[in-house]
Enzyme design. Structure first.
Site, PDB file in Angstrom:
ATOM      1  N   GLY A   1       0.836  -1.196   0.000  1.00 32.81           N
ATOM      2  CA  GLY A   1       0.000   0.000   0.000  1.00 32.81           C
ATOM      3  C   GLY A   1       0.866   1.239   0.000  1.00 32.81           C
ATOM      4  O   GLY A   1       2.021   1.214   0.421  1.00 32.81           O
ATOM      5  N   VAL A   2       0.316   2.309  -0.511  1.00 33.68           N
ATOM      6  CA  VAL A   2       1.018   3.584  -0.497  1.00 33.68           C
ATOM      7  C   VAL A   2       0.028   4.626  -0.017  1.00 33.68           C
ATOM      8  O   VAL A   2      -1.114   4.656  -0.461  1.00 33.68           O
ATOM      9  CB  VAL A   2       1.517   3.969  -1.897  1.00 33.68           C
ATOM     10  CG1 VAL A   2       2.313   5.271  -1.827  1.00 33.68           C
ATOM     11  CG2 VAL A   2       2.369   2.874  -2.498  1.00 33.68           C
ATOM     12  N   GLY A   3       0.453   5.443   0.917  1.00 34.06           N
ATOM     13  CA  GLY A   3      -0.451   6.478   1.418  1.00 34.06           C
ATOM     14  C   GLY A   3       0.272   7.799   1.534  1.00 34.06           C
ATOM     15  O   GLY A   3       1.435   7.915   1.147  1.00 34.06           O
ATOM     16  N   GLY A   4      -0.416   8.762   2.075  1.00 32.62           N
ATOM     17  CA  GLY A   4       0.163  10.084   2.247  1.00 32.62           C
ATOM     18  C   GLY A   4       1.398  10.034   3.118  1.00 32.62           C
ATOM     19  O   GLY A   4       2.351  10.793   2.947  1.00 32.62           O
ATOM     20  N   PHE A   5       1.416   9.117   4.051  1.00 36.16           N
ATOM     21  CA  PHE A   5       2.490   9.023   5.027  1.00 36.16           C
ATOM     22  C   PHE A   5       3.729   8.364   4.432  1.00 36.16           C
ATOM     23  O   PHE A   5       4.848   8.676   4.787  1.00 36.16           O
ATOM     24  CB  PHE A   5       1.940   8.197   6.198  1.00 36.16           C
ATOM     25  CG  PHE A   5       2.909   7.903   7.303  1.00 36.16           C
ATOM     26  CD1 PHE A   5       3.014   8.754   8.385  1.00 36.16           C
ATOM     27  CD2 PHE A   5       3.677   6.749   7.284  1.00 36.16           C
ATOM     28  CE1 PHE A   5       3.883   8.463   9.413  1.00 36.16           C
ATOM     29  CE2 PHE A   5       4.550   6.472   8.315  1.00 36.16           C
ATOM     30  CZ  PHE A   5       4.656   7.330   9.387  1.00 36.16           C
TER      31      PHE A   5
ATOM     32  N   ASP B   1     -10.749  10.008  10.009  1.00 40.15           N
ATOM     33  CA  ASP B   1     -10.564   9.601   8.620  1.00 40.15           C
ATOM     34  C   ASP B   1     -11.212   8.235   8.424  1.00 40.15           C
ATOM     35  O   ASP B   1     -10.601   7.312   7.897  1.00 40.15           O
ATOM     36  CB  ASP B   1      -9.080   9.595   8.261  1.00 40.15           C
ATOM     37  CG  ASP B   1      -8.854   9.652   6.751  1.00 40.15           C
ATOM     38  OD1 ASP B   1      -9.829   9.928   6.011  1.00 40.15           O
ATOM     39  OD2 ASP B   1      -7.718   9.408   6.310  1.00 40.15           O
TER      40      ASP B   1
ATOM     41  N   LYS C   1       5.134   4.419   2.336  1.00 35.13           N
ATOM     42  CA  LYS C   1       4.747   3.108   1.797  1.00 35.13           C
ATOM     43  C   LYS C   1       4.494   2.091   2.909  1.00 35.13           C
ATOM     44  O   LYS C   1       5.064   2.192   3.986  1.00 35.13           O
ATOM     45  CB  LYS C   1       5.863   2.575   0.903  1.00 35.13           C
ATOM     46  CG  LYS C   1       5.930   3.307  -0.418  1.00 35.13           C
ATOM     47  CD  LYS C   1       7.002   2.739  -1.312  1.00 35.13           C
ATOM     48  CE  LYS C   1       7.039   3.531  -2.617  1.00 35.13           C
ATOM     49  NZ  LYS C   1       8.268   3.269  -3.371  1.00 35.13           N
TER      50      LYS C   1
END
Ligand SMILES: *[C@@H]1O[C@H](CO)[C@@H](O)[C@H](O)[C@H]1NC(C)=O
Ligand SMILES: *[C@@H]1O[C@H](CO)[C@@H](O)[C@H](O)[C@H]1NC(C)=O
Length: 841
Positions: free
Chosen positions: A504-508, A621, A510
């Site tokens: 997964g990849v998010g704003g924070f 969120d 990987k």
């Protein structure tokens, strides 16, 4: 964790563009910006602002006066050129301004009754009133002998602002005058709608409409800040002369840069020069037992209410969470045991402000503000204040309007509804709060780490206030030190952060899959060290997840902060996100019953967040991408990076930046920027729709009325035709009654106002009921098939046992026997009391 943000990022960025802009906007440019140097024959430029001469006014400004009289001071008796000329208004007259953009404006009136070089007007004996069409500004005002500026902050909704000057009928020479005028737009966000009341404690709403008059604007511990150093051209004066005892305090100036948090104070709230200095209690380690307050005192109108805005910025602490102090307005607590670090997510030197409304002031006409040491024994006596604004809540009196053709049009009275409104709001809120009031446990609350050791034994350690000081626990079979992992261990577990292991990849950053030495599967979230937001989210997540443990919250196994890394290690959730099971991937279809189970699990997790600890935690969120499923399809709530600890018990909400994901965002939170648990309830309502309809919450490729799932689905729900839009794979498999209950629950979650929404506990109960309704109508073969799903049968049985006659159940009795397994850290007495409640029916 999981594919939390990746696939939504594009849409989210596109739609959230304007939130971010509004926060990081450069200088504010006022839409209306009228600056007039009255009585002057030429324009005057001061600090880069040009005040127009009276004789060169634009057509958007109209002046009515029976006679035009300009005056010049006999000598340059005042420092500011604005005070060297004046316009005399013999008889009732007005200035009218075209308002381009409605909203908050500063209206500033400058007065200095100089002795004129010529002419027959004596300014010193002038007495007059000034009002707009709606608000009395000055009543029988007699300017003092030194220059004075009166500043009002008005929410102007009309297209024309008329400032009427009416000489007092008796005891005056029948004239009014003015030296300079300003009518300037300010950001509407400058004055939020809600503030806390101090005595009695409660909340006051309606501020955004209210006219305010600036009584005092103070820069604590620093010099005067003049309009050129303030983005809204305000003047801040030093605090020394207001201190009751100067010896008790010292001034502190900060050399570094003041930080501004998204959603927090901005440079328009107060400039760096204000946040960068403070007055601090004059304690030292040698006077560790010092017990005194530092108090500022101000003369005020005893019959008015005041909005008191305090500006804070912790420029004195060496480490976060070290400073703890009390703040008083008069003798009442404004904030008890205030820990600024908790308000700024652990970031020092970060601007923060708080608004309070005073009731009727002391009959003495004094308003005092004090800071003093906290009674908590684990803190050094200390306390700071960086800035202070005291604004009179202008409410009653008469207005007279002089129309642009010179006629006195109307004489009206604006009734002072303010005190009545304060009283009513206060009484209501105080009652509620009084019933909820509990003692705050202790400051160390936020520092307790309840680690989950990788080798299965659970130990409790108290660590220092900063993550990096974390004490080292036992060495586990994975070579880890309790919850703190070495970088080498994490590197090994993720095959040196193998790109093929990214899940997964998010704003924070990987998220990698990882396997520890003992074959435990983990999810490893590696933050981008350059992102300040990342650091905050990293801290928030460690702080929250270390305190909160629940079967329906994703567990944090440990972290690594070696080499400036921000790495979080979680339990691995084999089946990924709820979202991926609904649409956009190839997972097998979930049955209605499975979907309800998942929703119930997630609701339990959120219910625990909201109620499981002393202070509610608001997730902020909630979305289908943040609900993860384990190998048995058990739901767990994840991604606490944006979470906030809920309101203090003496507050009803947290003021904060609007954050979250588009499509799930509570419209009330968006409007008022005030966060409560009910914002999560709204977002969860959207998730419920997603589960039912199996489509993205925002889908720009659809027809306009269908783009926003919540809006579109609510239309169908209102018509009683929600069944028309359910996921086609579910058609015919949902019992009518179950769907009806589900639809009603969603509708309540999506109520416009938070107060009308159910608590998470009620939502949970309603979902359990919907599941029962589904079960009730199911045939025996289906029950058997449930029992054959490992891991689900126990839960289902428990729920059957708990929910026997749902229609009779009151609120709050949501804890089933299965919940006792869910809780490893919640107060057991709470659980028991709720069990007793449900049994005692
Ligand atoms: C105000 O701004 C000027 C430069 O514009 C600067 O030299 C001065 O230090 C500032 N004053 C304060 C109080 O920050
Ligand atoms: C500070 O002021 C408050 C309010 O007047 C009072 O209750 C408190 O005892 C004072 N604290 C000290 C240490 O003097």
């Amino acid at each position: 964790m999981g594919v939390t943000k990746y696939d939504e990022l594009g849409i989210f960025l596109f739609f959230s563009f304007f939130f971010l802009i509004s926060w990081d906007a450069a200088a504010f440019t006022p839409a209306d910006n009228y600056l007039i140097d009255c009585g002057s024959s030429s324009n005057t430029t001061i600090n880069g602002r040009t005040f127009l001469s009276d004789s060169s006014l634009p057509s958007s400004v109209t002046v009515t006066t029976p006679k035009l009289v300009f005056l010049n001071a006999s000598s340059s008796s005042s420092s500011s050129p604005l005070y060297r000329t004046a316009r005399v208004l013999p008889g009732s007259s007005s200035y009218s301004f075209e308002i381009r953009t409605p909203g908050r404006h500063f209206v500033r009136l400058h007065f200095f009754p100089f002795s004129a070089a010529s002419g027959s007007y004596n300014l010193t004996s002038a007495a007059f009133s000034v009002s707009t069409q709606d608000v009395p500004l000055l009543d029988n005002y007699q300017p003092s002998t030194s220059p004075a500026m009166k500043e009002f902050s008005l929410n102007i909704t009309r297209t024309t602002l008329v400032l009427s000057f009416v000489p007092s009928s008796s005891g005056s020479n029948g004239i009014a005058f003015v030296n300079a005028l300003e009518v300037v737009s300010v950001p509407d966000s400058l004055i939020a709608d809600e503030a806390q009341t101090v005595s009695p404690k409660g909340s006051y709403t309606g501020l955004s409409e209210l006219p305010l008059e600036t009584a005092y604007r103070i820069n604590m511990g620093g010099p005067m800040v003049d309009p050129s150093n303030d983005t809204l051209s305000r003047t801040w004066i030093p605090d020394q002369s207001f201190l009751l005892d100067q010896k008790l305090s010292r001034s502190v100036a900060y050399t570094g840069a003041v930080k501004y948090m998204q959603g927090g104070a901005t440079r328009d709230t107060a400039p760096d020069a204000v946040y960068g200095t403070c007055t601090e209690l004059a304690t030292s380690s040698s006077t560790a037992n010092a017990q005194f307050n530092v108090t500022w005192q101000f003369d005020v109108d005893p019959s008015s209410s005041y909005l008191v805005r305090m500006h804070f910025c912790d420029i004195v602490s060496k480490a976060a969470y070290d400073l703890l102090f009390n703040v008083y307005v008069g003798t009442s607590f404004a904030a008890q045991d205030l820990d600024l670090s908790t308000r700024t997510i652990g970031s020092l030197a970060t601007a923060y402000y708080m608004d309070f409304v005073t009731g009727a002031t002391d009959p003495s006409g004094k308003l005092s503000v004090s800071i003093g040491p906290s009674a908590q024994t684990n803190s050094m006596p200390d306390g700071i204040l960086n800035g202070l604004e005291i604004m009179r809540m202008n409410s009653s009196g008469s207005v007279s309007v002089v129309t642009p053709d010179g006629q006195k049009a109307k004489l009206g009275v604006v009734v002072g509804a303010v005190l009545g409104a304060v009283a009513a709001a206060v009484i209501a809120v105080v009652l509620v709060l009084w019933m909820r009031r509990k003692k705050r446990t202790s400051k160390s609350h936020s520092k307790i780490w309840l680690p989950f050791s990788i080798n299965g034994t659970t130990t409790t350690h108290s660590v220092g206030s900063r993550v990096s000081n974390g004490t080292v626990a036992t060495t586990g079979p994975n070579g880890s030190f309790g919850y703190q992992f070495s970088f080498a261990v994490v590197q090994e577990a993720t095959n040196n952060f193998d790109e093929n292991w990214v899940i997964g990849v998010g704003g924070f950053g990987k998220v990698y899959k990882g396997v520890m030495r003992d074959d435990t599967q983990v999810a490893v979230k590696r933050g981008n060290p350059k992102s300040q937001q990342g650091i905050n989210e990293f801290r928030t997540e460690i702080d929250l997840l270390s305190r909160l443990r629940h079967r329906h919250l994703v567990s944090l196994i440990g972290y690594c902060d070696e080499r400036n890394e921000m790495i979080l290690v979680y339990e691995y959730m084999e089946k990924g996100t709820l979202k991926s099971h609904l649409y956009g991937s190839n997972f097998p279809n979930l049955t209605w019953k499975q979907r309800l189970e998942v929703c119930i699990g997630a609701a339990r997790g959120l219910h625990y967040l909201h109620t499981g600890s002393t202070k509610a935690v608001i997730h902020r969120d909630v979305k289908s991408a943040n609900i993860l499923l384990d190998e048995n399809l058990m739901a767990k709530v994840a991604d606490f990076g944006l979470s906030k600890t809920g309101p203090e018990l003496d507050q009803t909400h947290v003021s904060t930046a609007v954050k979250g994901s588009f499509g799930y965002l509570d419209p009330e939170y968006f409007r008022r920027q005030q966060l409560t648990e009910k914002s999560d309830v709204y977002s969860f309502g959207v998730v419920l729709l997603e589960v039912l309809c199996a489509r993205p919450v925002i889908d720009p490729t659809l027809a306009r009325e269908m783009v926003n799932l919540a809006e579109w689905a609510m239309k169908w729900q209102m018509r009683g035709e929600l069944d028309q839009i359910v996921d086609s794979r579910l058609r015919g498999n949902i019992q009518t009654e179950s769907l009806r209950k589900y639809g009603e629950t969603v509708e309540k979650c999506l109520a416009d106002y938070g107060v009308d929404r159910p608590s998470m506990g009620d939502v949970l109960w309603n979902l359990e009921y919907a599941l029962q309704l589904q079960q009730a109508e199911s045939d025996a073969s289906e029950v058997n098939s449930i029992n054959s799903i490992p891991g689900l049968s126990l839960q289902v049985q428990n729920m059957v046992a708990v929910v026997e006659s749902p229609a009779d159940r009151g609120q709050g009795s949501v804890v089933g026997s299965s919940d006792t397994d869910d809780l490893s850290e919640v107060s057991m007495s709470r659980v028991f009391s709720q069990l007793i409640k449900s049994e005692g029916r």
